[in-house]
Design a protein around this motif. Structure first.
Motif, PDB file in Angstrom:
ATOM      1  N   LEU A   4      23.734  40.628  39.354  1.00 10.74           N
ATOM      2  CA  LEU A   4      25.366  41.139  40.413  1.00 10.74           C
ATOM      3  C   LEU A   4      26.121  40.184  39.290  1.00 10.74           C
ATOM      4  N   TYR A   5      26.868  40.678  39.356  1.00 14.43           N
ATOM      5  CA  TYR A   5      28.606  40.032  38.197  1.00 14.43           C
ATOM      6  C   TYR A   5      28.960  39.252  38.642  1.00 14.43           C
ATOM      7  N   TRP A   6      29.540  38.376  37.685  1.00 15.69           N
ATOM      8  CA  TRP A   6      30.405  37.607  38.111  1.00 15.69           C
ATOM      9  C   TRP A   6      31.558  36.911  37.842  1.00 15.69           C
ATOM     10  N   LEU A   7      32.731  36.552  38.256  1.00 18.35           N
ATOM     11  CA  LEU A   7      33.800  36.229  36.830  1.00 18.35           C
ATOM     12  C   LEU A   7      33.605  35.483  36.701  1.00 18.35           C
ATOM     13  N   THR A   8      33.937  34.128  35.718  1.00 19.41           N
ATOM     14  CA  THR A   8      33.427  32.916  34.738  1.00 19.41           C
ATOM     15  C   THR A   8      34.769  32.234  35.033  1.00 19.41           C
ATOM     16  N   ASP A   9      34.659  30.741  35.052  1.00 15.46           N
ATOM     17  CA  ASP A   9      35.634  30.455  35.004  1.00 15.46           C
ATOM     18  C   ASP A   9      37.413  30.370  34.630  1.00 15.46           C
ATOM     19  N   GLY A  10      36.869  31.099  33.282  1.00 13.00           N
ATOM     20  CA  GLY A  10      38.266  31.077  32.348  1.00 13.00           C
ATOM     21  C   GLY A  10      38.859  32.304  32.487  1.00 13.00           C
ATOM     22  N   GLN A  11      37.663  33.593  33.561  1.00 16.57           N
ATOM     23  CA  GLN A  11      38.692  34.743  33.226  1.00 16.57           C
ATOM     24  C   GLN A  11      39.176  34.365  34.964  1.00 16.57           C
ATOM     25  N   MET A  12      39.276  33.989  35.815  1.00 21.81           N
ATOM     26  CA  MET A  12      39.764  33.680  37.089  1.00 21.81           C
ATOM     27  C   MET A  12      41.092  32.556  36.885  1.00 21.81           C
ATOM     28  N   GLU A  13      41.299  31.780  35.743  1.00 23.60           N
ATOM     29  CA  GLU A  13      41.854  31.536  35.321  1.00 23.60           C
ATOM     30  C   GLU A  13      43.253  31.663  34.552  1.00 23.60           C
ATOM     31  N   ARG A  14      43.025  33.042  34.079  1.00 27.35           N
ATOM     32  CA  ARG A  14      43.913  34.444  33.590  1.00 27.35           C
ATOM     33  C   ARG A  14      43.841  34.975  34.527  1.00 27.35           C
ATOM     34  N   LEU A  15      43.337  35.276  35.697  1.00 28.95           N
ATOM     35  CA  LEU A  15      43.914  36.166  36.874  1.00 28.95           C
ATOM     36  C   LEU A  15      44.042  35.387  37.720  1.00 28.95           C
ATOM     37  N   ARG A  16      44.241  34.393  37.894  1.00 31.58           N
ATOM     38  CA  ARG A  16      44.938  33.961  39.276  1.00 31.58           C
ATOM     39  C   ARG A  16      46.673  33.359  39.379  1.00 31.58           C
ATOM     40  N   PRO A  17      47.715  33.552  38.535  1.00 38.06           N
ATOM     41  CA  PRO A  17      48.676  33.945  38.513  1.00 38.06           C
ATOM     42  C   PRO A  17      49.350  35.546  39.130  1.00 38.06           C
ATOM     43  N   PHE A  18      48.073  36.424  38.738  1.00 43.94           N
ATOM     44  CA  PHE A  18      48.315  37.648  40.051  1.00 43.94           C
ATOM     45  C   PHE A  18      48.079  37.747  41.364  1.00 43.94           C
ATOM     46  N   PHE A  19      47.548  36.633  41.687  1.00 41.48           N
ATOM     47  CA  PHE A  19      47.125  36.818  42.859  1.00 41.48           C
ATOM     48  C   PHE A  19      48.743  36.025  44.148  1.00 41.48           C
ATOM     49  N   PRO A  20      48.638  37.031  45.114  1.00 37.14           N
ATOM     50  CA  PRO A  20      49.685  37.079  45.308  1.00 37.14           C
ATOM     51  C   PRO A  20      49.282  35.621  46.835  1.00 37.14           C
ATOM     52  N   ASN A  21      50.514  34.943  47.466  1.00 35.31           N
ATOM     53  CA  ASN A  21      49.881  33.858  47.507  1.00 35.31           C
ATOM     54  C   ASN A  21      49.644  34.041  48.758  1.00 35.31           C
ATOM     55  N   SER A  22      48.795  33.009  49.812  1.00 37.51           N
ATOM     56  CA  SER A  22      48.469  33.304  50.978  1.00 37.51           C
ATOM     57  C   SER A  22      48.882  32.371  51.568  1.00 37.51           C
ATOM     58  N   HIS A  23      49.250  33.057  53.285  1.00 35.61           N
ATOM     59  CA  HIS A  23      49.999  33.287  54.034  1.00 35.61           C
ATOM     60  C   HIS A  23      49.297  32.612  55.720  1.00 35.61           C
ATOM     61  N   GLY A  24      49.352  31.561  55.817  1.00 34.13           N
ATOM     62  CA  GLY A  24      49.013  31.797  57.345  1.00 34.13           C
ATOM     63  C   GLY A  24      46.987  30.950  56.638  1.00 34.13           C
ATOM     64  N   LYS A  25      46.065  31.895  57.350  1.00 36.75           N
ATOM     65  CA  LYS A  25      45.246  31.931  57.315  1.00 36.75           C
ATOM     66  C   LYS A  25      44.654  31.956  56.290  1.00 36.75           C
ATOM     67  N   PRO A  26      43.955  30.818  54.831  1.00 38.75           N
ATOM     68  CA  PRO A  26      43.380  30.863  54.237  1.00 38.75           C
ATOM     69  C   PRO A  26      42.804  32.105  53.934  1.00 38.75           C
ATOM     70  N   ARG A  27      42.465  32.384  52.325  1.00 38.05           N
ATOM     71  CA  ARG A  27      41.663  34.183  52.140  1.00 38.05           C
ATOM     72  C   ARG A  27      40.177  33.075  51.448  1.00 38.05           C
ATOM     73  N   VAL A  28      39.126  34.254  51.983  1.00 35.23           N
ATOM     74  CA  VAL A  28      37.714  33.865  51.371  1.00 35.23           C
ATOM     75  C   VAL A  28      38.455  33.419  49.716  1.00 35.23           C
ATOM     76  N   ASP A  29      36.650  33.385  49.694  1.00 36.08           N
ATOM     77  CA  ASP A  29      36.974  32.555  48.058  1.00 36.08           C
ATOM     78  C   ASP A  29      37.028  34.312  47.499  1.00 36.08           C
ATOM     79  N   ASP A  30      38.369  33.899  46.338  1.00 38.09           N
ATOM     80  CA  ASP A  30      38.470  34.811  45.860  1.00 38.09           C
ATOM     81  C   ASP A  30      37.896  35.415  44.083  1.00 38.09           C
ATOM     82  N   ARG A  31      37.262  34.145  43.444  1.00 36.35           N
ATOM     83  CA  ARG A  31      35.412  34.974  43.045  1.00 36.35           C
ATOM     84  C   ARG A  31      34.969  35.461  43.455  1.00 36.35           C
TER      85      ARG A  31
END
Length: 148
Positions: A4-31
């Motif tokens: 299985l492929y899993w994004l690392t913590d560093g990769q998620m931190e680099r991608l986090r600014p591009f995620f849209p804001n969550s409205h209402g119900k929180p999203r499931v785990d982005d990673r």
């Protein structure tokens, strides 16, 4: 297929600014979802063939479809490419790409009917085997008279 492929913590931190804001119900785990989307696309799988560790395949598909329509993935790629100091060449090997049989987008024009190749080949086979006498048109018989 438990590689299985899993994004690392560093990769998620680099991608986090591009995620849209969550409205209402929180999203499931982005990673988990983003790792599943990458895994499915990388291995050329159908969404329903995604391993269970990534969550429901419908969630993966919905997030991929929604974020693609919003341009999130394009912004991610452009943002990551702009962050590099030195230019790099990115190549995609054509053997990696898969296309569905309907992806050719060839449209059949109205009134146009392609020749029936299977029938034609069958006739040629029968003529070659001697099962059916070869047909000649009346015009050819007429033009090939004894004086020619």
């Amino acid at each position: 297929m438990r590689d299985l492929y899993w994004l690392t913590d560093g990769q998620m931190e680099r991608l986090r600014p591009f995620f849209p804001n969550s409205h209402g119900k929180p999203r499931v785990d982005d990673r988990r979802v983003l790792s599943g989307i990458i895994f499915v696309n990388r291995n050329g799988l159908r969404w329903r063939d995604a391993p269970r560790e990534y969550g429901p395949h419908k969630t993966l598909y919905n997030r991929w479809k929604r974020w693609s329509a919003m341009g999130i993935f394009i912004r991610m790629m452009e943002g990551l490419a702009a962050g590099k100091a030195e230019p790099q060449t990115i190549m995609i090997d054509a053997t990696y790409l898969k296309a569905h049989r309907t992806a050719s987008s060839l449209r059949v024009k109205r009134g146009f009917r392609p020749p029936d190749r299977a029938h034609q080949r069958g006739h040629e086979y029968e003529v070659a085997c001697g099962r059916r006498p070869e047909r000649t048109s009346a015009r050819l018989l007429h033009d090939s008279g004894p004086d020619q």
